[in-house]
Design a protein around this motif. Structure first.
Motif, PDB file in Angstrom:
ATOM      1  N   VAL A  79      58.730  71.308  27.462  1.00  0.00           N
ATOM      2  CA  VAL A  79      59.670  72.374  27.359  1.00  0.00           C
ATOM      3  C   VAL A  79      60.809  72.117  28.069  1.00  0.00           C
ATOM      4  O   VAL A  79      62.010  72.371  27.442  1.00  0.00           O
ATOM      5  CB  VAL A  79      58.990  73.667  27.723  1.00  0.00           C
ATOM      6  N   THR A 118      60.453  80.115  25.148  1.00  0.00           N
ATOM      7  CA  THR A 118      60.364  79.543  23.726  1.00  0.00           C
ATOM      8  C   THR A 118      60.050  80.462  22.741  1.00  0.00           C
ATOM      9  O   THR A 118      59.582  81.643  23.051  1.00  0.00           O
ATOM     10  CB  THR A 118      59.438  78.028  23.778  1.00  0.00           C
ATOM     11  N   ALA A 138      62.901  75.975  21.953  1.00  0.00           N
ATOM     12  CA  ALA A 138      63.504  76.581  23.202  1.00  0.00           C
ATOM     13  C   ALA A 138      64.714  77.775  22.968  1.00  0.00           C
ATOM     14  O   ALA A 138      65.455  77.576  22.071  1.00  0.00           O
ATOM     15  CB  ALA A 138      64.128  75.543  23.971  1.00  0.00           C
TER      16      ALA A 138
END
Length: 456
Positions: free
Chosen positions: A229, A326, A437
Motif C-alpha cells: 500500500v 484504500t 490508494a
C-alpha cells in the motif's frame, strides 16, 4: 607417540566387550593382580609407568584412561579409588572434546545431554526438525544446475527449530474458503504488449519501499500489505505522497487477528479500507503485540493530534488529518493479469506455501527441491515487484517473479528472491491481492481511490 594396546583390544574382543573412550572401563577381571600398586605412579603422562602383561604393556598414568584405554587392570581401584562394584560414570566425548556426565549441549536446534545409555555414557539428543539442515544444503547445492538456485546457512536461522520458523517467520493464516473463492477482477488489455521483464523499482525509482525485517514475529501478513500500500500511494499520487505505512498498527489494532502469531489477509485489508493506517513514524514497528488491548490508537485517528507528522507530501497536497485509506481489496488471478496489474498500478501482495528448503534460499530462481518432503509447511505473504526470464546452466529458459521478502537484507538476493512464474510454484499465483490508494485530487479537492497510470 602412540602406545601399544593390542592386548586390550584382543581381550575386549574375546570377552565381547566394547570400549570407546567415552567412559571408565573396568578390566579388573582380566588377569587380575597388582600392577599399578607395584609401580606407585598414577598422575600425568609417564610412559615409563608401565607393567608387562600378555606380551605387551599396560599403563598406570592418567593418559591411559584419557585417550588410550591401555590401563592396567587395577588402575581404577589403585589410582582413582573407584570400586569395580560402583557405577562408572565418566562423561562423553564429542569432536575431540570431553564433557562431564550430565552436561547439556546444543547441536543445531536440538538439545543433547550426556547420560548413561546402557553400559557407557553418551549424548542423547532431541529430534526436532531444524530450520536449516546441513543435508538440505548439500542436496540443493549438488542439484543447483538442475534446480536453478543455491542454498546457504543463514546465521539468523541456524539453531532454530522448523516449527519456530513456520510460526514466527511466516505468519499468514490460510484464507477462509469464502475468501479464496472471491472472483478476480478482469482487465481489458493487450497481453502481447507486456514486456519480457519488468522491475517496479526501476520504473518508479526511489519511490518504493525497501526490504522489511519482521524479526521473530509471524507478521508477513501485515508487513507485506503495509509495504504494498505504501508503494501504491507513491505511484498513484505520482510521487507526491511518499509514505511508509505502519504494519505495527495492523498487528496491534486489527480485530480478529493473532498479532505475531499470524493474521488473515481479508481482515487486514478490511481494516485498511474501514479505518486506514497511520505512518510508520506515528506507530513504529516493534515485532510485538496482538489486538488484545495493546492498540494505542483510537479507531478514528486524527493524524494532526495523534502523530507528530503524517509523512512527507508534495506541493499542493494538504496536510493529512485522517489515516491513509484504500478502496476495497480485489483479487488478481492468472499470470498475465498479475503482470498487467503490477505494470499499471504497482506491486501486489501474494501468498505462497513455504517449504523447509526456502529458508535456506541464497540466489537464483527458486522452485521447491522436494528434498524435505514430509516436513511441516506454512503460508507466507510477500510483495511481487516484477518479472523476468533467465537461462539456467542446464540450458533451460525459465520465467520468474521478482519478489521482496520480509526477512531482512542478509537473506536471499539482498532480501529479494525470484520464484518460477507461470506454473503456480508454491501456490504463489493462487491468491494475489491489491487495492487502489485514496490519493489527493487537487482538481476536486478531496481524497479518493485512483488507479495507476497506464504505461502502454
Amino acid at each position: 607417540m602412540v602406545r601399544a594396546h593390542t592386548w586390550l583390544a584382543l581381550l575386549a574382543a574375546l570377552a565381547g566387550l566394547v570400549a570407546p573412550a567415552r567412559g571408565y572401563h573396568d578390566f579388573s577381571d582380566l588377569l587380575p593382580g597388582d600392577y599399578c600398586s607395584q609401580r606407585g605412579c598414577c598422575d600425568n603422562r609417564l610412559d615409563s609407568c608401565s607393567v608387562p602383561i600378555v606380551g605387551t604393556l599396560c599403563y598406570c598414568d592418567d593418559f591411559c584412561n584419557a585417550t588410550s584405554d591401555d590401563c592396567c587392570p587395577d588402575y581404577l581401584s589403585h589410582c582413582r579409588g573407584i570400586s569395580v562394584s560402583q557405577p562408572l560414570q565418566r562423561g562423553c566425548y564429542l569432536n575431540n572434546q570431553y564433557y562431564p556426565h550430565g552436561s547439556l549441549i546444543k547441536i543445531n536446534c536440538n538439545e543433547c545431554k550426556c547420560q548413561a545409555s546402557g553400559a557407557l555414557p553418551e549424548f542423547l539428543c532431541e529430534r526436532h526438525a531444524c530450520l536449516v539442515e546441513p543435508d538440505t544444503l548439500v542436496s540443493v547445492n549438488s542439484q543447483q544446475r538442475r534446480l536453478g538456485w543455491s542454498a546457504a546457512n543463514h546465521t539468523a536461522f541456524w539453531g532454530r527449530r522448523l516449527d519456530e520458523g513456520i510460526s514466527l517467520r511466516l505468519g499468514t493464516l490460510f484464507p477462509h474458503n469464502s475468501v479464496r473463492m472471491m472472483n478476480p477482477v478482469r482487465r481489458m488489455f493487450d497481453a502481447s504488449r507486456l514486456p519480457r521483464s519488468f522491475d517496479a523499482r526501476s520504473q518508479w525509482r526511489g519511490q518504493l519501499q525497501g526490504v522489511s525485517d519482521q524479526g521473530w514475529c509471524g507478521a508477513s501478513w501485515a508487513l507485506s500489505m503495509a509495504d504494498v500500500v505504501s508503494d501504491r500511494f507513491a505511484i498513484m499520487s505520482e510521487g507526491k505522497e511518499l509514505v511508509r505505512l505502519s504494519a505495527q498498527q495492523l498487528l496491534s489494532c486489527s480485530r480478529g487477528q493473532r498479532g505475531c502469531e499470524g493474521g488473515y489477509l481479508d481482515r487486514a485489508w478490511m481494516f485498511l479500507w474501514k479505518y486506514g493506517l497511520v505512518n510508520e513514524e506515528c506507530y513504529p514497528y516493534g515485532a510485538r503485540g496482538s489486538n488484545l488491548g495493546n492498540c494505542r490508537l483510537p479507531k478514528k485517528v486524527d493524524l494532526h493530534s495523534s502523530c507528530r507528522h503524517a509523512g512527507p507530501r508534495g506541493p499542493h497536497v494538504p496536510e493529512r488529518r485522517t489515516p491513509y485509506h484504500t478502496g476495497p481489496a480485489y483479487r488478481i488471478s492468472g499470470e498475465k493479469d498479475i503482470m498487467h496489474e503490477i505494470m499499471v498500478s504497482g506491486p501486489v501482495q501474494a501468498t505462497m506455501k513455504v517449504y523447509q528448503d526456502f529458508f535456506s534460499y541464497r540466489a537464483g530462481v527458486y522452485q521447491n527441491s522436494h528434498v524435505d518432503d514430509g516436513q511441516r509447511t506454512g503460508y507466507h505473504s510477500v510483495r511481487i515487484l516484477g518479472w523476468g526470464e533467465e537461462t539456467l546452466d542446464s540450458g533451460e529458459l525459465v520465467k520468474y517473479w521478482l519478489a521482496a521478502n520480509s526477512w531482512g537484507p542478509l537473506w536471499g538476493e539482498g532480501g529479494y528472491f525470484r520464484i518460477r512464474r507461470g506454473n503456480n510454484e508454491c501456490e504463489v499465483e493462487d491468491f494475489v491481492l491489491a487495492a487502489w490508494a485514496h490519493t489527493y485530487d487537487s482538481l476536486q479537492g478531496l481524497y479518493h481511490p485512483r488507479q495507476g497510470n497506464r504505461l502502454y
